[in-house]
Design a protein around this motif. Structure first.
Motif, mmCIF file in Angstrom:
data_model
loop_
_atom_site.group_PDB
_atom_site.id
_atom_site.type_symbol
_atom_site.label_atom_id
_atom_site.label_comp_id
_atom_site.label_asym_id
_atom_site.label_seq_id
_atom_site.Cartn_x
_atom_site.Cartn_y
_atom_site.Cartn_z
ATOM 1 N N PRO A 1 0.849 -1.164 -0.071
ATOM 2 C CA PRO A 1 0.310 0.516 0.305
ATOM 3 C C PRO A 1 0.661 1.227 0.152
ATOM 4 N N ASP A 2 0.428 2.273 -0.568
ATOM 5 C CA ASP A 2 0.765 3.908 -0.784
ATOM 6 C C ASP A 2 0.693 4.762 0.633
ATOM 7 N N VAL A 3 -0.312 3.966 2.088
ATOM 8 C CA VAL A 3 -1.040 4.109 2.527
ATOM 9 C C VAL A 3 -2.025 3.230 3.700
ATOM 10 N N HIS B 1 4.751 8.848 8.910
ATOM 11 C CA HIS B 1 3.512 8.313 10.280
ATOM 12 C C HIS B 1 2.789 10.065 10.226
ATOM 13 N N LEU B 2 1.224 9.974 10.476
ATOM 14 C CA LEU B 2 -0.345 10.860 11.373
ATOM 15 C C LEU B 2 -0.314 9.629 12.172
ATOM 16 N N ILE B 3 -0.211 10.598 13.434
ATOM 17 C CA ILE B 3 -1.002 9.709 14.610
ATOM 18 C C ILE B 3 -1.766 10.770 14.889
ATOM 19 N N PHE B 4 -3.410 10.584 14.669
ATOM 20 C CA PHE B 4 -4.576 12.028 15.357
ATOM 21 C C PHE B 4 -4.917 10.985 16.923
ATOM 22 N N VAL C 1 7.976 -1.100 3.092
ATOM 23 C CA VAL C 1 7.600 -0.506 1.005
ATOM 24 C C VAL C 1 7.253 0.909 1.053
ATOM 25 N N GLY C 2 7.585 1.820 1.329
ATOM 26 C CA GLY C 2 7.272 3.000 1.278
ATOM 27 C C GLY C 2 6.524 3.768 2.225
ATOM 28 N N ALA C 3 5.234 2.896 2.670
ATOM 29 C CA ALA C 3 4.242 3.259 3.023
ATOM 30 C C ALA C 3 3.985 4.688 3.798
ATOM 31 N N ARG C 4 2.793 5.472 4.317
ATOM 32 C CA ARG C 4 2.577 5.897 5.445
ATOM 33 C C ARG C 4 1.482 5.564 5.589
ATOM 34 N N ALA D 1 4.387 -0.063 11.513
ATOM 35 C CA ALA D 1 5.622 0.596 10.593
ATOM 36 C C ALA D 1 6.807 0.322 10.516
ATOM 37 N N GLU D 2 7.189 -0.641 10.665
ATOM 38 C CA GLU D 2 8.379 -1.800 10.851
ATOM 39 C C GLU D 2 7.775 -1.856 9.313
#
Ligand SMILES: NC(=O)c1ccc[n+]([C@@H]2O[C@H](COP(=O)([O-])OP(=O)(O)OC[C@H]3O[C@@H](n4cnc5c(N)ncnc54)[C@H](OP(=O)(O)O)[C@@H]3O)[C@@H](O)[C@H]2O)c1
Length: 306
Positions: free
Chosen positions: A57-59, A148-151, A97-100, A91-92
Motif C-alpha cells: 500500500p501507499d497508505v 506517519h500521522l497519528i491523530f 514498502v515506503g508506505a505512510r 510501522a516497520e
C-alpha cells in the motif's frame, strides 16, 4: 495510478465510517483494501507483515484497536498486543514498502490535570492501561522511522457501533431519569467527522506538491462539554427531531438527567478530568477544522433514520 490504501478494523466505528467515505471517493475507491479482523488480525504479526508485503500500500490506515477501556485493566497483555505491538509491526512494514501510516490515538494519553486544552506538545501521563498501551503504540511508530500521522481523538460515537449516543438513547427510552458524570470535560467526536477529516488529509498528502508531514495531531469536534452535557444534548436534539421523524418517545427529559461526580461512578480505569484537545496544529498544517460537536451530533442523529 491509484493510491493503494490498506484500511484495518472496518467493523469499528471509525473504520466503518472511513470505509464508507473512501469507497465513495473516486480518488481512493479503486485502490482501497478494506479488511476486518477476520482478514487481518492485529495480534497475528505474520499476517500483518504478509498483507503489507503483498498489497504494497501507499497508505496504511489503522483505526483497529483494543478499545475496552475498563476491561484493559485486567487484559493488559492483549491491550498492549493490539495497541502497541501491532502498530510497531505496521510501522516497520510501512518503512519497508515506503508506505505512510495513519494511526489513531486518544485523549487518555493525558493525565487530565491541565486547566486548559492540551496541545500536542504537552506532557503525556496516561492514567489507565488503555491509555498507556495507546501511548506505547504512538512511541513505537515514532521510533520506527515510518512516515506517519497519528491523530489523537476523543469520545468517539456514531450511528454505527456501540457508544455513548446509543447507550443514552436506549436508557432514555427505558428509564425516567439518568445520572451522568459532569466533572469530565472533552469533545464528543463523531466517526463521520473523523472520516471527513481523514479524507481531506489523504487528498492533501496525495498531492505530490504538498510537503510530506509526519507527526501527532489532535482531531476532535470543536467546542467542549461534559458527559452530562453530551447526554442532555442527545435527549434535547433527539426530542426536536422526534416530532418530524415520528420516532419513539423518550421517557427521560433534559431536566431529569442528574449531574454526578466521577467519584459517584467508580470504574476500573481512571479517566482524565480534562480531555480537551487543542486542534490548532491540524488547522494550521492542514487547514482542517471539524464542526462543533453539537452540530455533528445533529448530523449523526439525522443519519439514524436515513
Ligand atoms: N471510541 C472512543 O471513544 C475513542 C476515543 C479516543 C480514541 N479512540 C481511538 O480511535 C480509534 C478508533 O476507535 P473506534 O471507536 O472506532 O473503536 P471500535 O469501534 O472499538 O473499533 C475497534 C475495531 O478494532 C477491531 N479490532 C480489535 N482487535 C482487533 C484485532 N486483534 N485485529 C483486528 N482488528 C481488531 C475491532 O474488531 P471487531 O469489530 O471484530 O471487534 C473493531 O472493529 C482507535 O485507535 C481508538 O483507540 C477511540
Amino acid at each position: 495510478m491509484h493510491q493503494r490504501i490498506l484500511l484495518t478494523g472496518i467493523n469499528g466505528q471509525v473504520g466503518h465510517a472511513l470505509n464508507q467515505r473512501l469507497a465513495k471517493a473516486a480518488m481512493f475507491s479503486l485502490g482501497l483494501i478494506a479488511l476486518d479482523r477476520s482478514r487481518l488480525d492485529l495480534t497475528n504479526h505474520d499476517q500483518l507483515r504478509q498483507a503489507i508485503k503483498h498489497f504494497k500500500p501507499d497508505v496504511i490506515i489503522n483505526p483497529a484497536a483494543y478499545t475496552a477501556v475498563d476491561k484493559a485493566e485486567s487484559e493488559s497483555e492483549l491491550a498492549y498486543a493490539i495497541n502497541a505491538d501491532a502498530p510497531r509491526v505496521l510501522a516497520e512494514e510501512a518503512v519497508k514498502v515506503g508506505a505512510r501510516l495513519i494511526h489513531f490515538s486518544t485523549d487518555y494519553v493525558y493525565a487530565g490535570t491541565k486547566q486548559s486544552p492540551y496541545t500536542e506538545e504537552d506532557e503525556t501521563a496516561p492514567l489507565s492501561i488503555y491509555g498507556k498501551s495507546k501511548l506505547a503504540g504512538e512511541e513505537a511508530i515514532l521510533t520506527s522511522g515510518a512516515s506517519h500521522l497519528i491523530f489523537r481523538t476523543s469520545w468517539v460515537y456514531g450511528v454505527y457501533g456501540n457508544n455513548f449516543l446509543k447507550t443514552i438513547l436506549r436508557l432514555a427510552k427505558e428509564r425516567d431519569s439518568l445520572r451522568i458524570v459532569a466533572d469530565q470535560v472533552g469533545a464528543p467526536t463523531s466517526s463521520q467527522s473523523i472520516a471527513d477529516a481523514i479524507l481531506q488529509v489523504l487528498v492533501q498528502i496525495t498531492d505530490k506538491n504538498v510537503e510530506s508531514k509526519s507527526g501527532v495531531y489532535h482531531l476532535v469536534n470543536a467546542g467542549e462539554t461534559s458527559w452530562h452535557g453530551f447526554a442532555t444534548a442527545i435527549v434535547e436534539e433527539y426530542s426536536k427531531l422526534q416530532a418530524e421523524q415520528g420516532w419513539g418517545m423518550l421517557k427521560v427529559t433534559p431536566a431529569s438527567i442528574q449531574q454526578i461526580t466521577t467519584a459517584e461512578y467508580p470504574t476500573p480505569a481512571v479517566r482524565p478530568a480534562n480531555s480537551r484537545l487543542d486542534c490548532s496544529k491540524l488547522a494550521s498544517d492542514f487547514s482542517i477544522r471539524l464542526p462543533e460537536w453539537r452540530e455533528a451530533l445533529v448530523m449523526e442523529l439525522q443519519q439514524l433514520t436515513a
